[in-house]
Design a protein around this motif. Structure first.
Motif, mmCIF file in Angstrom:
data_model
loop_
_atom_site.group_PDB
_atom_site.id
_atom_site.type_symbol
_atom_site.label_atom_id
_atom_site.label_comp_id
_atom_site.label_asym_id
_atom_site.label_seq_id
_atom_site.Cartn_x
_atom_site.Cartn_y
_atom_site.Cartn_z
ATOM 1 N N ALA A 113 0.830 -1.206 0.000
ATOM 2 C CA ALA A 113 0.000 0.000 0.000
ATOM 3 C C ALA A 113 0.866 1.257 0.000
ATOM 4 O O ALA A 113 0.569 2.226 -0.716
ATOM 5 C CB ALA A 113 -0.936 -0.002 1.205
ATOM 6 N N ALA A 114 1.938 1.252 0.781
ATOM 7 C CA ALA A 114 2.835 2.411 0.820
ATOM 8 C C ALA A 114 3.525 2.605 -0.528
ATOM 9 O O ALA A 114 3.656 3.743 -1.009
ATOM 10 C CB ALA A 114 3.877 2.232 1.923
ATOM 11 N N ALA A 115 3.953 1.512 -1.158
ATOM 12 C CA ALA A 115 4.606 1.607 -2.467
ATOM 13 C C ALA A 115 3.641 2.150 -3.510
ATOM 14 O O ALA A 115 4.013 2.995 -4.337
ATOM 15 C CB ALA A 115 5.134 0.235 -2.889
ATOM 16 N N ARG A 116 2.409 1.693 -3.472
ATOM 17 C CA ARG A 116 1.401 2.189 -4.429
ATOM 18 C C ARG A 116 1.065 3.654 -4.180
ATOM 19 O O ARG A 116 0.818 4.415 -5.112
ATOM 20 C CB ARG A 116 0.146 1.336 -4.349
ATOM 21 C CG ARG A 116 0.341 -0.029 -4.969
ATOM 22 C CD ARG A 116 -0.910 -0.874 -4.906
ATOM 23 N NE ARG A 116 -0.707 -2.122 -5.622
ATOM 24 C CZ ARG A 116 -1.462 -3.178 -5.464
ATOM 25 N NH1 ARG A 116 -2.480 -3.164 -4.619
ATOM 26 N NH2 ARG A 116 -1.216 -4.278 -6.149
ATOM 27 N N ALA A 117 1.057 4.052 -2.912
ATOM 28 C CA ALA A 117 0.714 5.440 -2.569
ATOM 29 C C ALA A 117 1.711 6.433 -3.144
ATOM 30 O O ALA A 117 1.355 7.579 -3.431
ATOM 31 C CB ALA A 117 0.626 5.603 -1.053
ATOM 32 N N VAL A 118 2.948 5.995 -3.321
ATOM 33 C CA VAL A 118 3.971 6.894 -3.877
ATOM 34 C C VAL A 118 4.305 6.540 -5.326
ATOM 35 O O VAL A 118 5.290 7.024 -5.874
ATOM 36 C CB VAL A 118 5.257 6.897 -3.018
ATOM 37 C CG1 VAL A 118 4.973 7.438 -1.634
ATOM 38 C CG2 VAL A 118 5.893 5.520 -2.952
ATOM 39 N N ASN A 119 3.454 5.697 -5.930
ATOM 40 C CA ASN A 119 3.637 5.311 -7.337
ATOM 41 C C ASN A 119 5.038 4.786 -7.622
ATOM 42 O O ASN A 119 5.658 5.160 -8.613
ATOM 43 C CB ASN A 119 3.302 6.480 -8.273
ATOM 44 C CG ASN A 119 1.859 6.897 -8.178
ATOM 45 O OD1 ASN A 119 0.967 6.048 -8.124
ATOM 46 N ND2 ASN A 119 1.620 8.193 -8.120
ATOM 47 N N TRP A 179 7.762 -7.859 -4.816
ATOM 48 C CA TRP A 179 8.722 -7.009 -4.090
ATOM 49 C C TRP A 179 8.255 -6.816 -2.645
ATOM 50 O O TRP A 179 9.058 -6.907 -1.707
ATOM 51 C CB TRP A 179 8.877 -5.657 -4.780
ATOM 52 C CG TRP A 179 9.757 -4.725 -4.021
ATOM 53 C CD1 TRP A 179 11.119 -4.688 -4.028
ATOM 54 C CD2 TRP A 179 9.327 -3.714 -3.108
ATOM 55 N NE1 TRP A 179 11.559 -3.708 -3.170
ATOM 56 C CE2 TRP A 179 10.491 -3.099 -2.601
ATOM 57 C CE3 TRP A 179 8.086 -3.271 -2.687
ATOM 58 C CZ2 TRP A 179 10.428 -2.052 -1.682
ATOM 59 C CZ3 TRP A 179 8.026 -2.231 -1.771
ATOM 60 C CH2 TRP A 179 9.198 -1.638 -1.281
ATOM 61 N N ALA A 180 6.961 -6.562 -2.469
ATOM 62 C CA ALA A 180 6.423 -6.368 -1.119
ATOM 63 C C ALA A 180 6.580 -7.644 -0.296
ATOM 64 O O ALA A 180 6.898 -7.588 0.896
ATOM 65 C CB ALA A 180 4.948 -5.953 -1.185
ATOM 66 N N GLU A 181 6.386 -8.794 -0.925
ATOM 67 C CA GLU A 181 6.551 -10.059 -0.216
ATOM 68 C C GLU A 181 8.000 -10.247 0.232
ATOM 69 O O GLU A 181 8.264 -10.576 1.392
ATOM 70 C CB GLU A 181 6.135 -11.228 -1.098
ATOM 71 C CG GLU A 181 6.277 -12.572 -0.424
ATOM 72 C CD GLU A 181 5.918 -13.736 -1.327
ATOM 73 O OE1 GLU A 181 5.794 -14.844 -0.786
ATOM 74 O OE2 GLU A 181 5.767 -13.547 -2.550
ATOM 75 N N MET A 182 8.949 -10.024 -0.682
ATOM 76 C CA MET A 182 10.372 -10.164 -0.319
ATOM 77 C C MET A 182 10.747 -9.193 0.790
ATOM 78 O O MET A 182 11.466 -9.547 1.723
ATOM 79 C CB MET A 182 11.272 -9.923 -1.543
ATOM 80 C CG MET A 182 11.229 -11.026 -2.551
ATOM 81 S SD MET A 182 12.437 -10.846 -3.886
ATOM 82 C CE MET A 182 12.311 -9.131 -4.327
ATOM 83 N N THR A 183 10.252 -7.969 0.699
ATOM 84 C CA THR A 183 10.549 -6.961 1.713
ATOM 85 C C THR A 183 9.949 -7.353 3.065
ATOM 86 O O THR A 183 10.587 -7.171 4.108
ATOM 87 C CB THR A 183 10.041 -5.585 1.265
ATOM 88 O OG1 THR A 183 10.618 -5.279 -0.015
ATOM 89 C CG2 THR A 183 10.422 -4.499 2.248
ATOM 90 N N SER A 184 8.758 -7.932 3.056
ATOM 91 C CA SER A 184 8.133 -8.334 4.320
ATOM 92 C C SER A 184 8.936 -9.450 4.991
ATOM 93 O O SER A 184 9.042 -9.485 6.219
ATOM 94 C CB SER A 184 6.678 -8.765 4.113
ATOM 95 O OG SER A 184 6.584 -10.018 3.454
ATOM 96 N N TYR A 185 9.519 -10.344 4.194
ATOM 97 C CA TYR A 185 10.367 -11.380 4.780
ATOM 98 C C TYR A 185 11.648 -10.773 5.356
ATOM 99 O O TYR A 185 12.154 -11.234 6.382
ATOM 100 C CB TYR A 185 10.688 -12.486 3.774
ATOM 101 C CG TYR A 185 9.571 -13.501 3.662
ATOM 102 C CD1 TYR A 185 9.309 -14.392 4.701
ATOM 103 C CD2 TYR A 185 8.772 -13.560 2.531
ATOM 104 C CE1 TYR A 185 8.283 -15.318 4.607
ATOM 105 C CE2 TYR A 185 7.747 -14.490 2.425
ATOM 106 C CZ TYR A 185 7.513 -15.359 3.465
ATOM 107 O OH TYR A 185 6.494 -16.280 3.385
#
Length: 66
Positions: free
Chosen positions: A34-40, A47-53
């Protein structure tokens, strides 16, 4: 057992209101996405999955050091 560390699994989180909830890595993933989408940023779900891990690894390390 010098030098051996027991792996810690994060199973609960303490909410700001004092309640205890089961830990859910997917909630972190969704917040990152959601944060990545908010800043386009153009970053997607993988990417969000890898970052969450990565976040989970850092949290686990911090909890073990605590």
């Amino acid at each position: 057992m010098t030098g051996h560390r027991r792996s810690m699994i994060i199973s609960q989180v303490f909410k700001r209101d004092g309640s205890v909830q089961p830990f859910d890595r997917l909630r972190i993933e969704n917040a990152i996405l959601a944060a990545a989408r908010a800043v386009n940023s153009g970053a997607g779900r993988s990417w969000a999955e890898m970052t969450s891990y990565s976040v989970l690894g850092l949290l686990t390390q911090r909890c073990e050091d605590w």
